[in-house]
Design a protein around this motif. Structure first.
Motif, PDB file in Angstrom:
ATOM      1  N   ASN A 254      16.491  29.429  22.330  1.00  0.00           N
ATOM      2  CA  ASN A 254      17.487  30.353  22.859  1.00  0.00           C
ATOM      3  C   ASN A 254      17.058  30.927  24.203  1.00  0.00           C
ATOM      4  OD1 ASN A 254      19.970  31.198  21.054  1.00  0.00           O
ATOM      5  ND2 ASN A 254      18.304  30.701  19.646  1.00  0.00           N
ATOM      6  N   ILE A 255      15.778  31.256  24.351  1.00  0.00           N
ATOM      7  CA  ILE A 255      15.276  31.740  25.639  1.00  0.00           C
ATOM      8  C   ILE A 255      15.445  30.665  26.705  1.00  0.00           C
ATOM      9  CG2 ILE A 255      13.180  32.335  26.915  1.00  0.00           C
ATOM     10  CD1 ILE A 255      14.072  34.669  25.357  1.00  0.00           C
ATOM     11  N   ARG A 256      15.048  29.435  26.378  1.00  0.00           N
ATOM     12  CA  ARG A 256      15.150  28.337  27.347  1.00  0.00           C
ATOM     13  C   ARG A 256      16.594  28.077  27.760  1.00  0.00           C
ATOM     14  NH1 ARG A 256      11.051  23.692  24.841  1.00  0.00           N
ATOM     15  NH2 ARG A 256       9.090  24.618  25.594  1.00  0.00           N
ATOM     16  N   ILE A 257      17.492  28.055  26.787  1.00  0.00           N
ATOM     17  CA  ILE A 257      18.885  27.761  27.108  1.00  0.00           C
ATOM     18  C   ILE A 257      19.508  28.906  27.913  1.00  0.00           C
ATOM     19  CG2 ILE A 257      21.172  27.337  26.137  1.00  0.00           C
ATOM     20  CD1 ILE A 257      19.113  24.977  26.033  1.00  0.00           C
ATOM     21  N   LYS A 273      16.475  18.501  36.638  1.00  0.00           N
ATOM     22  CA  LYS A 273      15.502  19.458  37.160  1.00  0.00           C
ATOM     23  C   LYS A 273      15.586  20.769  36.385  1.00  0.00           C
ATOM     24  CE  LYS A 273      12.498  21.163  40.098  1.00  0.00           C
ATOM     25  NZ  LYS A 273      11.064  20.729  40.064  1.00  0.00           N
ATOM     26  N   VAL A 274      16.783  21.204  36.071  1.00  0.00           N
ATOM     27  CA  VAL A 274      16.956  22.408  35.260  1.00  0.00           C
ATOM     28  C   VAL A 274      16.235  22.244  33.927  1.00  0.00           C
ATOM     29  CG1 VAL A 274      18.628  23.835  34.002  1.00  0.00           C
ATOM     30  CG2 VAL A 274      19.131  23.090  36.336  1.00  0.00           C
ATOM     31  N   ALA A 275      16.398  21.063  33.318  1.00  0.00           N
ATOM     32  CA  ALA A 275      15.735  20.788  32.044  1.00  0.00           C
ATOM     33  C   ALA A 275      14.224  20.945  32.164  1.00  0.00           C
ATOM     34  CB  ALA A 275      16.095  19.383  31.561  1.00  0.00           C
ATOM     35  N   LEU A 276      13.646  20.411  33.220  1.00  0.00           N
ATOM     36  CA  LEU A 276      12.195  20.496  33.431  1.00  0.00           C
ATOM     37  C   LEU A 276      11.752  21.938  33.654  1.00  0.00           C
ATOM     38  CD1 LEU A 276      11.482  17.412  35.726  1.00  0.00           C
ATOM     39  CD2 LEU A 276      10.593  17.791  33.413  1.00  0.00           C
ATOM     40  N   VAL A 277      12.501  22.669  34.455  1.00  0.00           N
ATOM     41  CA  VAL A 277      12.131  24.045  34.789  1.00  0.00           C
ATOM     42  C   VAL A 277      12.056  24.918  33.535  1.00  0.00           C
ATOM     43  CG1 VAL A 277      12.924  26.149  35.948  1.00  0.00           C
ATOM     44  CG2 VAL A 277      12.978  23.963  37.156  1.00  0.00           C
ATOM     45  N   VAL A 278      12.965  24.701  32.587  1.00  0.00           N
ATOM     46  CA  VAL A 278      12.987  25.551  31.389  1.00  0.00           C
ATOM     47  C   VAL A 278      12.159  24.985  30.244  1.00  0.00           C
ATOM     48  CG1 VAL A 278      15.246  26.490  31.994  1.00  0.00           C
ATOM     49  CG2 VAL A 278      15.114  24.525  30.438  1.00  0.00           C
ATOM     50  N   GLY A 279      11.514  23.821  30.453  1.00  0.00           N
ATOM     51  CA  GLY A 279      10.566  23.344  29.449  1.00  0.00           C
ATOM     52  C   GLY A 279      10.916  22.088  28.697  1.00  0.00           C
ATOM     53  N   TYR A 280      11.949  21.351  29.160  1.00  0.00           N
ATOM     54  CA  TYR A 280      12.333  20.110  28.470  1.00  0.00           C
ATOM     55  C   TYR A 280      12.047  18.913  29.374  1.00  0.00           C
ATOM     56  CZ  TYR A 280      14.887  23.085  25.181  1.00  0.00           C
ATOM     57  OH  TYR A 280      15.224  24.030  24.247  1.00  0.00           O
ATOM     58  N   GLU A 281      11.091  18.075  28.963  1.00  0.00           N
ATOM     59  CA  GLU A 281      10.805  16.867  29.723  1.00  0.00           C
ATOM     60  C   GLU A 281      11.876  15.802  29.483  1.00  0.00           C
ATOM     61  OE1 GLU A 281       6.886  15.446  29.027  1.00  0.00           O
ATOM     62  OE2 GLU A 281       5.893  17.308  29.646  1.00  0.00           O
ATOM     63  N   ARG A 287      20.196  18.253  26.857  1.00  0.00           N
ATOM     64  CA  ARG A 287      21.662  18.243  26.800  1.00  0.00           C
ATOM     65  C   ARG A 287      22.169  18.489  25.376  1.00  0.00           C
ATOM     66  NH1 ARG A 287      20.870  14.228  30.914  1.00  0.00           N
ATOM     67  NH2 ARG A 287      22.074  14.739  32.804  1.00  0.00           N
ATOM     68  N   LYS A 288      21.501  17.866  24.392  1.00  0.00           N
ATOM     69  CA  LYS A 288      21.923  18.024  22.997  1.00  0.00           C
ATOM     70  C   LYS A 288      21.750  19.462  22.522  1.00  0.00           C
ATOM     71  CE  LYS A 288      21.009  13.261  21.520  1.00  0.00           C
ATOM     72  NZ  LYS A 288      20.170  12.390  20.654  1.00  0.00           N
ATOM     73  N   ILE A 289      20.603  20.067  22.841  1.00  0.00           N
ATOM     74  CA  ILE A 289      20.346  21.444  22.419  1.00  0.00           C
ATOM     75  C   ILE A 289      21.287  22.402  23.143  1.00  0.00           C
ATOM     76  CG2 ILE A 289      18.635  23.304  22.426  1.00  0.00           C
ATOM     77  CD1 ILE A 289      16.491  21.114  22.113  1.00  0.00           C
ATOM     78  N   PHE A 290      21.516  22.159  24.436  1.00  0.00           N
ATOM     79  CA  PHE A 290      22.421  23.014  25.211  1.00  0.00           C
ATOM     80  C   PHE A 290      23.829  22.983  24.625  1.00  0.00           C
ATOM     81  CE2 PHE A 290      25.083  24.437  28.631  1.00  0.00           C
ATOM     82  CZ  PHE A 290      24.306  25.348  29.349  1.00  0.00           C
ATOM     83  N   LYS A 291      24.301  21.796  24.279  1.00  0.00           N
ATOM     84  CA  LYS A 291      25.644  21.649  23.714  1.00  0.00           C
ATOM     85  C   LYS A 291      25.727  22.321  22.336  1.00  0.00           C
ATOM     86  CE  LYS A 291      29.837  19.701  23.423  1.00  0.00           C
ATOM     87  NZ  LYS A 291      30.221  18.322  23.652  1.00  0.00           N
ATOM     88  N   ARG A 292      24.665  22.199  21.553  1.00  0.00           N
ATOM     89  CA  ARG A 292      24.674  22.797  20.212  1.00  0.00           C
ATOM     90  C   ARG A 292      24.728  24.317  20.274  1.00  0.00           C
ATOM     91  NH1 ARG A 292      20.360  24.330  17.235  1.00  0.00           N
ATOM     92  NH2 ARG A 292      18.903  23.044  18.420  1.00  0.00           N
ATOM     93  N   LEU A 293      24.033  24.919  21.239  1.00  0.00           N
ATOM     94  CA  LEU A 293      23.968  26.377  21.312  1.00  0.00           C
ATOM     95  C   LEU A 293      25.120  26.997  22.089  1.00  0.00           C
ATOM     96  CD1 LEU A 293      20.138  27.049  21.824  1.00  0.00           C
ATOM     97  CD2 LEU A 293      21.491  27.182  19.735  1.00  0.00           C
ATOM     98  N   GLY A 295      28.183  25.118  23.004  1.00  0.00           N
ATOM     99  CA  GLY A 295      29.480  24.477  22.790  1.00  0.00           C
ATOM    100  C   GLY A 295      29.951  23.652  23.957  1.00  0.00           C
ATOM    101  N   LEU A 296      29.192  23.649  25.047  1.00  0.00           N
ATOM    102  CA  LEU A 296      29.536  22.881  26.246  1.00  0.00           C
ATOM    103  C   LEU A 296      28.333  22.057  26.684  1.00  0.00           C
ATOM    104  CD1 LEU A 296      31.223  25.757  28.293  1.00  0.00           C
ATOM    105  CD2 LEU A 296      32.439  23.863  27.200  1.00  0.00           C
ATOM    106  N   SER A 297      28.592  20.945  27.362  1.00  0.00           N
ATOM    107  CA  SER A 297      27.499  20.206  27.980  1.00  0.00           C
ATOM    108  C   SER A 297      27.047  20.981  29.216  1.00  0.00           C
ATOM    109  CB  SER A 297      27.967  18.807  28.379  1.00  0.00           C
ATOM    110  OG  SER A 297      28.877  18.888  29.474  1.00  0.00           O
ATOM    111  N   PRO A 298      25.824  20.729  29.719  1.00  0.00           N
ATOM    112  CA  PRO A 298      25.396  21.419  30.939  1.00  0.00           C
ATOM    113  C   PRO A 298      26.376  21.228  32.099  1.00  0.00           C
ATOM    114  CG  PRO A 298      23.527  20.347  29.903  1.00  0.00           C
ATOM    115  CD  PRO A 298      24.745  19.901  29.144  1.00  0.00           C
ATOM    116  N   ARG A 299      26.924  20.036  32.237  1.00  0.00           N
ATOM    117  CA  ARG A 299      27.871  19.781  33.318  1.00  0.00           C
ATOM    118  C   ARG A 299      29.152  20.584  33.121  1.00  0.00           C
ATOM    119  NH1 ARG A 299      32.252  16.761  34.167  1.00  0.00           N
ATOM    120  NH2 ARG A 299      32.662  16.001  36.281  1.00  0.00           N
ATOM    121  N   GLU A 300      29.675  20.595  31.896  1.00  0.00           N
ATOM    122  CA  GLU A 300      30.889  21.362  31.606  1.00  0.00           C
ATOM    123  C   GLU A 300      30.663  22.852  31.842  1.00  0.00           C
ATOM    124  OE1 GLU A 300      32.847  18.581  28.058  1.00  0.00           O
ATOM    125  OE2 GLU A 300      31.331  20.093  27.579  1.00  0.00           O
ATOM    126  N   PHE A 301      29.472  23.318  31.465  1.00  0.00           N
ATOM    127  CA  PHE A 301      29.151  24.729  31.656  1.00  0.00           C
ATOM    128  C   PHE A 301      29.118  25.071  33.142  1.00  0.00           C
ATOM    129  CE2 PHE A 301      26.312  28.316  32.240  1.00  0.00           C
ATOM    130  CZ  PHE A 301      26.698  29.189  31.237  1.00  0.00           C
TER     131      PHE A 301
END
Length: 307
Positions: A254-257, A273-281, A287-293, A295-301
């Motif tokens: 939740n903190i990362r997202i 790059k956003v993924a790397l900055v917040v801790g996801y290699e 993308r999957k975790i972002f969408k789950r928390l 309801g939108l994909s990173p691009r849609e958000f």
């Protein structure tokens, strides 16, 4: 919140105008009345004291509006609570928007059922009403005889839902076009901000939270947090869940997202790059975790909320 009260009246009156365009459909129209509490009385906005419940015309729907100020919703008058229960027992559908869910919850009608409220009130609601299955990801939860909506402006979603329920989807869509309101389904989690609880007074958990806040982008484990907090892993896990309502791994996600949401809103960094900055290699996992928390994909958000 008077804008919600008057706005709902407008919504139903405009719906009546659209219904009038389809006389052959035989659709019902909306008759609107306003009710208020005044000490021990439940009154109509246009009349004196309401007679006993059994003499009040049967209401198809009762809507408890949102509260923009004050604390009445935290301890509604027992006369109102009993009146709502009596109306529900006669077959009235009882609805709430935002903090109005606290009033509805006080009746006991939500016990053991799904409900929503404003995301910023979720902790307070969950503590006061542990028997209610709260889900603030959703803007609206229609459970048949009770309907709850979250967010100060969720009365618009609630109004559209009731128009569709009592008339037909065509009237609801035409109403949305007339009012220039997006009638597509929304979710509250699109807008929900993760705000960690820091005022709980548990020094050990607070120490772990501060460590996560500083190192969320690294590969954190319960073992690392336990060592930092000078506790056993099981003890820390138990205390952490008890205080925050989340496992440490869920808390970190939740903190990362939340950090990712902020970057997507305010920068042009590529999603990888956003993924790397917040801790996801792994950008795919991000993308999957972002969408789950959310309801939108990173691009849609980013398309919806970027500044």
């Amino acid at each position: 919140m008077q804008s919600a009260v008057l706005g709902l009246i407008d919504v139903f009156q405009f719906a009546n105008r659209i219904i009038a365009q389809y006389p052959q459909a035989g659709l019902p129209t909306f008759a609107i009345s306003r009710w208020r509490t005044d000490g021990p009385l439940v009154e109509s906005g246009n009349a004196a004291t309401v007679p006993p419940v059994k003499l009040v015309p049967l209401l198809d729907v009762l809507i408890i509006p949102p509260s923009i100020g004050g604390t009445y919703y935290e301890a509604p008058h027992w006369v109102l609570v009993d009146w709502l229960k009596a109306q529900h027992a006669r077959g009235t559908i009882v609805c709430s928007a935002c903090a109005g869910s606290f009033v509805l919850a006080a009746t006991g009608l939500l016990d053991g059922r799904r409900a929503t409220t404003h995301w910023d009130l979720s902790s307070q609601f969950a503590q006061r009403f542990p028997n209610i299955h709260l889900n603030t990801d959703h803007i609206l939860i229609n459970d048949g005889d009770v309907v709850t909506a979250g967010g100060l402006m969720s009365w618009m979603d609630l109004g559209l839902e009731l128009v569709e329920q009592f008339t037909c989807p065509t009237v609801m869509i035409e109403l949305g076009k007339f009012l220039i309101i997006d009638t597509g389904r929304r979710e509250q989690r699109y807008y929900k901000k993760f705000v960690p609880p820091f005022g709980h007074g548990n020094a050990v958990v607070l120490k772990a939270q501060h460590y996560i806040q500083q190192h969320f982008h690294t590969d954190l484990t319960v073992k690392m947090l336990a060592e930092h907090s000078h506790l056993g892993e099981r003890t820390l896990l138990r205390k952490f869940i008890s205080v925050t309502g989340l496992k440490p791994s869920e808390y970190v996600q939740n903190i990362r997202i939340q950090k990712a949401r902020e970057l997507l809103e305010t920068t042009n960094l590529p999603i990888e790059k956003v993924a790397l900055v917040v801790g996801y290699e792994d950008a795919g996992a991000f993308r999957k975790i972002f969408k789950r928390l959310t309801g939108l994909s990173p691009r849609e958000f980013r398309v919806r909320f970027s500044v």
